[in-house]
Design an enzyme around this catalytic site. Structure first.
Site, short mmCIF file in Angstrom:
data_model
loop_
_atom_site.label_atom_id
_atom_site.label_comp_id
_atom_site.label_asym_id
_atom_site.label_seq_id
_atom_site.Cartn_x
_atom_site.Cartn_y
_atom_site.Cartn_z
N TYR A 144 -17.36 -23.42 12.03
CA TYR A 144 -17.94 -24.11 10.88
C TYR A 144 -18.12 -25.58 11.22
O TYR A 144 -17.21 -26.20 11.77
CB TYR A 144 -17.03 -23.95 9.66
CG TYR A 144 -17.49 -24.70 8.43
CD1 TYR A 144 -18.63 -24.29 7.74
CD2 TYR A 144 -16.79 -25.81 7.95
CE1 TYR A 144 -19.05 -24.97 6.60
CE2 TYR A 144 -17.20 -26.49 6.81
CZ TYR A 144 -18.34 -26.06 6.14
OH TYR A 144 -18.74 -26.75 5.01
N ASP A 239 -16.76 -30.51 18.03
CA ASP A 239 -16.48 -30.79 16.63
C ASP A 239 -14.97 -30.84 16.47
O ASP A 239 -14.31 -29.80 16.38
CB ASP A 239 -17.11 -29.70 15.75
CG ASP A 239 -16.85 -29.95 14.26
OD1 ASP A 239 -16.04 -30.85 13.94
OD2 ASP A 239 -17.47 -29.26 13.42
N LYS A 267 -11.66 -35.64 8.37
CA LYS A 267 -10.30 -35.29 7.94
C LYS A 267 -9.24 -36.37 8.27
O LYS A 267 -9.18 -37.37 7.58
CB LYS A 267 -9.95 -33.90 8.46
CG LYS A 267 -10.96 -32.88 7.84
CD LYS A 267 -10.62 -31.44 7.94
CE LYS A 267 -11.57 -30.66 7.04
NZ LYS A 267 -12.48 -29.75 7.72
C1 LIG Z 1 -14.05 -29.63 7.50
C2 LIG Z 1 -14.92 -29.46 8.66
C3 LIG Z 1 -16.22 -29.96 8.70
C4 LIG Z 1 -16.91 -30.54 7.50
O1 LIG Z 1 -16.29 -31.70 7.02
P1 LIG Z 1 -16.57 -32.14 5.51
O2 LIG Z 1 -15.88 -33.47 5.42
O3 LIG Z 1 -15.96 -31.08 4.65
O4 LIG Z 1 -18.04 -32.23 5.35
C5 LIG Z 1 -16.92 -29.89 9.89
N1 LIG Z 1 -16.38 -29.33 10.98
C6 LIG Z 1 -15.13 -28.82 10.98
C7 LIG Z 1 -14.56 -28.24 12.22
C8 LIG Z 1 -14.37 -28.84 9.81
O5 LIG Z 1 -13.17 -28.29 9.79
#
Ligand SMILES: *Cc1c(COP(=O)(O)O)cnc(C)c1O
Length: 431
Positions: A144, A239, A267
């Site tokens: 994701y 990511d 995060k």
């Molecule tokens: C949470 C998450 C996102 C998206 O971040 P948001 O601040 O919710 O838009 C993207 N990549 C990874 C791996 C994530 O865990």
């Protein structure tokens, strides 16, 4: 457990907010419950509007590696707020913050702040496409990367599939350029690069997948991505929105000893404030406006309160590497406790753990790919979630999420969780 007040709020919430929530997983749908509404939280504990106390393994889905309303984190926040909450003009703390991230990551020379992980991945891909002058991107099943259109692509079976949109409203045109490969499967990515390597702008990957439960990328797989992207002059994007400053201070790139070309953050780097960031080699980041022509902007980007909280978090982690040792040892303790329980009860449940990231799959292991993951018994997970909640332990309300630990989780918390895990499993399997 009484949830009368939460239920009342939920009823009203549904009238004004789609599904009553501002992010779908919060609706507790996949565990078949109504959501609880939170009033406050402290350390490893979270309290709902009905006054129930829970041991929290969501921790805001990752940002709160120091636990809720940590004293050190709150210290100085009030003074910062009093100086103003946003200027839309540069501040020094943005530079301090950028320096901290650049120092922590070998592969990051420059970094641009945004407001969410979604924005970070979306922007990184735009830059990668401009830099390579190519249009196609590769992502992996079960990874994701936020909800921007080109990344909202469902996985399919087979070695490789062209994307089918996961969501209505995402046009076929947009996802035509998104290629989906199998996670931890070198063959599927080699096949794609052999066929159309010179069209691929970027490969984006969660080095440790944290959005299909926890599935660690195998080192050979991530090394193969590094090799293939280098050979074909594509951009490798890690990511690290979850793994950054969580797996280790230098994230997955430190743990695996692999440098990506671009990295996305979120995060933890916001310390509980809305933040994201993307960075990489200077040559690539120089593409970004106002130096280069790739447009990307943000009214609240680099917001002083977000920078303050992020800076404090990273500074604390930087000076206290024992925090990682401590979180890893707690995750190990959970792993051992869960496995002992599973063996005692003779159940087909699999615990995946890498460093401080851990997750329990209601399926027989090993679990290394998306195909393995989706064999999980989500109904059983729902029952398990309820049994744990009854024992005042708040787990992620979905099977395909990992547990988030913080430095505020105590040994006592861990022991309580292991004990509750045994009782919960015993109950739902009638053992
Ligand atoms: C949470 C998450 C996102 C998206 O971040 P948001 O601040 O919710 O838009 C993207 N990549 C990874 C791996 C994530 O865990």
């Amino acid at each position: 457990m009484d949830n009368k007040i939460s239920k009342e709020i939920y009823k009203e919430a549904k009238e004004y907010i789609p599904g009553g929530v501002n992010s779908p997983v919060r609706a507790f749908k996949s565990v078949g419950l109504d959501p609880i509404f939170i009033k406050e939280a402290k350390g490893s504990k979270i309290y709902d509007e009905d006054g129930n106390e829970y041991l929290d393994y969501i921790c805001s889905w990752g940002p709160l590696i120091l636990g809720h309303s940590n004293e050190y984190m709150l210290d100085g926040l009030e003074e910062t707020i009093k100086k103003g909450t946003s200027y839309g003009i540069p501040t020094k703390i943005e530079v301090d913050m950028a320096k901290l991230i650049v120092d922590a990551y070998n592969s990051v020379d420059m970094i641009r702040m945004v407001n969410s992980g979604t924005e970070a991945t979306m922007s990184a891909l735009r830059v990668a496409k401009a830099y390579t002058k190519r249009n196609k991107i590769v992502k992996f099943e079960g990874c994701y990367h936020g909800h921007s259109d080109s990344l909202l692509v469902k996985s399919g079976s087979g070695a490789m599939t062209y994307g089918v949109a996961t969501s209505p409203g995402v046009s076929e045109k947009i996802i035509e350029d998104t290629i989906v490969c199998k996670y931890n499967d070198i063959e599927s990515i080699e096949e794609v690069f052999t066929k159309q390597g010179d069209e691929i702008a970027a490969v984006i990957v969660e080095p440790v997948a944290g959005n299909m439960g926890v599935v660690a990328g195998e080192k050979s797989f991530l090394k193969a991505l590094r090799k293939l992207t280098k050979k074909h002059r594509s951009i490798l994007i890690f990511d690290e929105v979850i793994t950054g400053f969580r797996l280790a201070y230098g994230g997955a790139q430190e743990v695996y000893d692999i440098d990506a070309d671009m990295t996305c953050f979120g995060k933890i780097i916001g310390g509980g404030m809305p933040v994201g960031a993307y960075g990489g080699k200077k040559e690539i980041m120089d593409m970004v406006s106002p130096v280069g022509d790739v447009y990307q902007a943000g009214t609240l980007s680099g917001n002083p309160l977000a920078m303050h909280m992020g800076y404090k978090t990273l500074n604390k982690l930087k000076g206290n590497k024992n925090i990682y040792k401590d979180i890893i040892s707690k995750a190990k303790k959970l792993e051992k406790g869960f496995n002992d329980n599973i063996n005692k009860l003779n159940l087909d449940i699999t615990v995946n753990r890498i460093n401080g990231m851990i997750c329990l799959f209601f399926a027989k292991g090993p679990i290394k790919t998306y195909e393995d993951v989706i064999k999980s018994d989500t109904y059983k997970y729902g029952l398990y979630f309820k049994e744990m909640l009854k024992r005042n332990i708040l787990l992620p309300p979905a099977q395909f999420e990992g547990l988030f630990l913080s430095s505020a989780h105590t040994d006592e918390d861990i022991e309580k969780t292991i004990k509750a895990n045994y009782e919960a499993l015993k109950t739902i399997y009638n053992k």
